[in-house]
Design a protein around this motif. Structure first.
Motif, short mmCIF file in Angstrom:
data_model
loop_
_atom_site.label_atom_id
_atom_site.label_comp_id
_atom_site.label_asym_id
_atom_site.label_seq_id
_atom_site.Cartn_x
_atom_site.Cartn_y
_atom_site.Cartn_z
N PRO A 12 0.80 -1.22 0.00
CA PRO A 12 0.00 0.00 0.00
C PRO A 12 0.84 1.27 0.00
N ARG A 13 2.17 1.16 -0.19
CA ARG A 13 3.07 2.29 0.00
C ARG A 13 3.81 2.63 -1.28
N ILE A 14 3.97 3.91 -1.55
CA ILE A 14 4.85 4.38 -2.62
C ILE A 14 6.14 4.82 -1.95
N VAL A 15 7.22 4.09 -2.23
CA VAL A 15 8.51 4.38 -1.60
C VAL A 15 9.40 5.08 -2.62
N THR A 16 10.06 6.15 -2.17
CA THR A 16 10.91 6.95 -3.05
C THR A 16 12.31 7.04 -2.47
N ASN A 17 13.31 6.93 -3.35
CA ASN A 17 14.69 7.09 -2.91
C ASN A 17 15.02 8.56 -2.70
N TYR A 18 16.15 8.81 -2.05
CA TYR A 18 16.60 10.18 -1.83
C TYR A 18 16.77 10.87 -3.18
N ASN A 19 16.12 12.01 -3.33
CA ASN A 19 16.13 12.79 -4.58
C ASN A 19 15.55 12.01 -5.75
N GLY A 20 14.84 10.92 -5.49
CA GLY A 20 14.22 10.14 -6.56
C GLY A 20 15.19 9.41 -7.44
N SER A 21 16.46 9.28 -7.00
CA SER A 21 17.48 8.62 -7.83
C SER A 21 17.29 7.11 -7.78
N GLY A 22 17.60 6.44 -8.89
CA GLY A 22 17.49 4.99 -8.95
C GLY A 22 18.25 4.45 -10.13
N VAL A 23 18.50 3.15 -10.14
CA VAL A 23 19.26 2.54 -11.23
C VAL A 23 18.56 1.31 -11.79
N GLY A 24 17.31 1.08 -11.40
CA GLY A 24 16.65 -0.15 -11.84
C GLY A 24 17.19 -1.33 -11.08
N ASP A 25 17.31 -2.46 -11.78
CA ASP A 25 17.85 -3.64 -11.11
C ASP A 25 19.36 -3.51 -10.97
N THR A 26 19.85 -3.93 -9.79
CA THR A 26 21.28 -3.85 -9.52
C THR A 26 21.63 -4.88 -8.45
#
Length: 619
Positions: free
Chosen positions: A407-421
């Motif tokens: 039920p949660r939308i989780v966001t990284n710091y500053n919305g940064s991400g790399v997909g699968d890693t």
């Protein structure tokens, strides 16, 4: 001493047997030699039962004997006297007897020695003998107008050393300032004069209260009579201060044995706690002696001495070099509530607890403050994923900038991400999406149980310290479980608790923390070893933070394993950094300090202080 004690117990029975034997033989064989032995025995028996008048009456100088014997029995605090009359030489009018003396003293002590008594015959018959009195008869080293006295020899208090061997407390002297309220008319006025001298001559650092609050102490002293202790001055108090105080009518300054701090400014709160623990511990065993004293009580010589038994030095967990390095580091952020806790993973010794003055104003924040730990808690989440979901440092995991998890939308710091890693990369980047997802997949209760494996949620009753490690939700609520994965929501921890988390990774199980190890620590649950494969992967993850992730600013400080954290709260965010290097685990927190880079900078300064001034950390 045991030999002497056994010998003393035999004296009475032996004397009785000798007397009985003599009586029987006199009836059956030859008459008892006329040596005055019975008078001597009557004299010694009277001394033994405390009948000084009867004993003195058997001497040639009853008045002098009564005075000397009274002083002796009082000075020795004698509980009794056993004796063994040995060889007696006599020429008809004078005899000399060797006597083994055994005085029973307080606390089951005995004073055993040999002496010689002289008797003279003044008239016919066995009772015609008189003991020639001299203090030297009582003990051969006593002179005229001298008597024996029992004195205590206080055992020197054991020194206290830190875990690095530095002296923290040493036996020394303090100065107690006493006001005789019966000798003065205005107590408050005298206390005011004492306060003026003390506070002017021994000013405190800016921001600290004066040494002596004249009004408060004056109010306490106003009620009552006799002596009142106004203040205890440290050993470092200048002589001019003591002299000025002693010059005030009704005031005396007494020197007293006490534990003193070689560095009075070093960790005052921690040292006060250590002092209290030391006062409750082994202080050794006092010695005692028998001195020859004159009529004024002055010591003329020593007749016997039993040396005190000194307790071994007490070790406190605090390391002076680590504490100093940590305090200097947090003081670079004196504008904030900044703190560092350092532990020795191999032993659990608390090496340092450093706080800024702003943190001090709020209490023991480093040990008991409860703050959301932010991404530093991903250490525990990663361990849960490795242990329960088959993950390892190379496992592929999602790390998008934003991710719907239950039920949660989780966001990284500053919305940064790399997909699968890889899990290692996600940990180094501190991806909230990755670790929220791991936590969400755990069964309710698993995350709480995992936390306890790292010390969080365990209660520690450390002698001398109050601590709270932290707490996490049982995970029954999905949202709470997701937020817990990256140290938000209901997750709470103290810097002390997070230092234990890192110490657990360093050593393989949560160590039992201590301040004075011999005083002990109770804990609500026993620590369990972390599986080797979990440890291996956690260490890989934590090392990647320093080599290629959010903690690279400290990469020049050796082989550091760590995790950064920024915990969002109303009005800002807390800056966290926790980890270990060699045998030193740490947790750094700046309350509402912003990004984790600020906590990393303070920790970098901490290790720089250690490396520049004291060699390898944690030794």
């Amino acid at each position: 001493m045991e030999h002497n004690a056994r010998r003393s117990k035999a004296f009475r029975s032996l004397s009785a047997l000798v007397l009985t034997g003599l009586v029987m033989s006199s009836a059956a064989c030859t008459p008892r030699p006329d040596t005055g032995q019975s008078v001597l025995e009557d004299f010694l028996a009277a001394v033994g039962r405390g009948d000084i008048a009867a004993a003195s009456a058997l001497t040639d100088y009853p008045q002098a004997a009564k005075k000397d014997l009274g002083a002796a029995t009082e000075g020795l605090q004698a509980a009794g006297l056993s004796f063994d009359v040995g060889e007696i030489s006599a020429d008809g009018t004078q005899s000399s007897a060797d006597v083994a003396m055994n005085w029973a003293l307080p606390n089951e002590r005995h004073w055993v020695y040999d002496t010689t008594f002289t008797l003279t015959k003044t008239e016919s018959g066995d009772k015609g003998w008189t003991l020639r009195w001299s203090p030297a008869s009582l003990h051969p080293q006593l002179g005229r107008n001298q008597h024996p006295e029992l004195r205590s020899i206080p055992a020197p208090r054991p020194s206290v050393v830190g875990s690095d061997g530095a002296a923290l407390l040493e036996p020394g002297t303090v100065h107690r300032v006493i006001v005789d309220r019966d000798a003065i008319s205005n107590v408050q006025s005298v206390v005011n004069r004492v306060a003026t001298i003390v506070n002017n001559e021994m000013p405190q650092p800016e921001g600290q209260p004066p040494l002596l609050d004249a009004r408060a102490v004056g109010e306490q002293a106003a009620d009552g009579k006799g002596n009142f202790s106004v203040i205890i001055l440290p050993a470092s108090a200048p002589d001019r201060v003591k002299e000025a105080l002693a010059a005030i009518e009704g005031v005396t300054v007494n020197d007293e044995a006490a534990m003193v701090r070689p560095d009075p400014g070093f960790a005052p709160d921690l040292m006060s706690r250590v002092e209290r623990l030391v006062d409750e511990g082994d202080m050794g065993q006092d010695g005692w002696n028998i001195v020859a004293a004159n009529n004024d009580g002055a010591t003329v010589g020593t007749l016997y001495e039993m040396e005190p038994k000194v307790a071994p030095a007490i070790q406190a967990s605090i390391s002076k070099k680590v504490q100093d390095a940590a305090q200097k580091a947090v003081d670079t952020r004196s504008d904030a509530e900044a703190m560092i806790v350092a532990l020795q993973p191999s032993t659990g010794k608390i090496l340092a607890v450093a706080q800024t003055e702003k943190a001090d104003e709020k209490g023991d924040l480093a040990l008991m403050g409860q703050f959301p730990p932010g991404s530093t808690y991903k250490i525990v989440t990663a361990a849960a994923g490795i242990q329960n979901q088959g993950l390892n440092s190379g496992s592929t995991v999602p790390c998008p900038g934003s991710m719907e998890i239950g039920p949660r939308i989780v966001t990284n710091y500053n919305g940064s991400g790399v997909g699968d890693t890889s899990l290692s990369d996600a940990f180094a980047r501190s991806c909230n999406t990755t670790f929220g997802n791991i936590a969400h997949q755990l069964e309710p209760g698993k995350f709480k149980a995992e936390s306890q494996q790292f010390g969080i949620g365990i209660n520690y009753h450390i002698a001398g310290l109050d601590t709270i490690t932290g707490s996490v939700s049982d995970g029954r609520d999905e949202v709470e479980r997701i937020d817990a994965g990256y140290g938000q929501g209901n997750d709470l921890a103290s810097p002390f608790g997070m230092a234990l988390v890192s110490a657990t990774v360093a050593t393989g199980r949560t160590p039992t923390p201590s301040l004075v190890p011999t005083a002990g620590t109770w804990q609500s649950a026993a620590s369990k070893p972390i599986a080797p494969e979990v440890l291996e992967n956690l260490r890989t993850l934590m090392r990647s933070v320093v080599t290629s992730g959010t903690g690279t600013a400290i990469a020049g400080r050796g082989e550091v394993y760590a995790k950064t954290g920024e915990a969002e709260v109303n009005g800002g965010s807390h800056a966290w950094f926790t980890g270990y290097r060699d045998d030193l685990a740490f947790a750094t927190l700046i309350v509402k300090g912003g990004g984790s880079e600020h906590a990393v900078a303070v920790t970098d300064r901490f290790f720089a202080n250690l490396d520049e001034g004291a060699g390898a950390a944690g030794e």
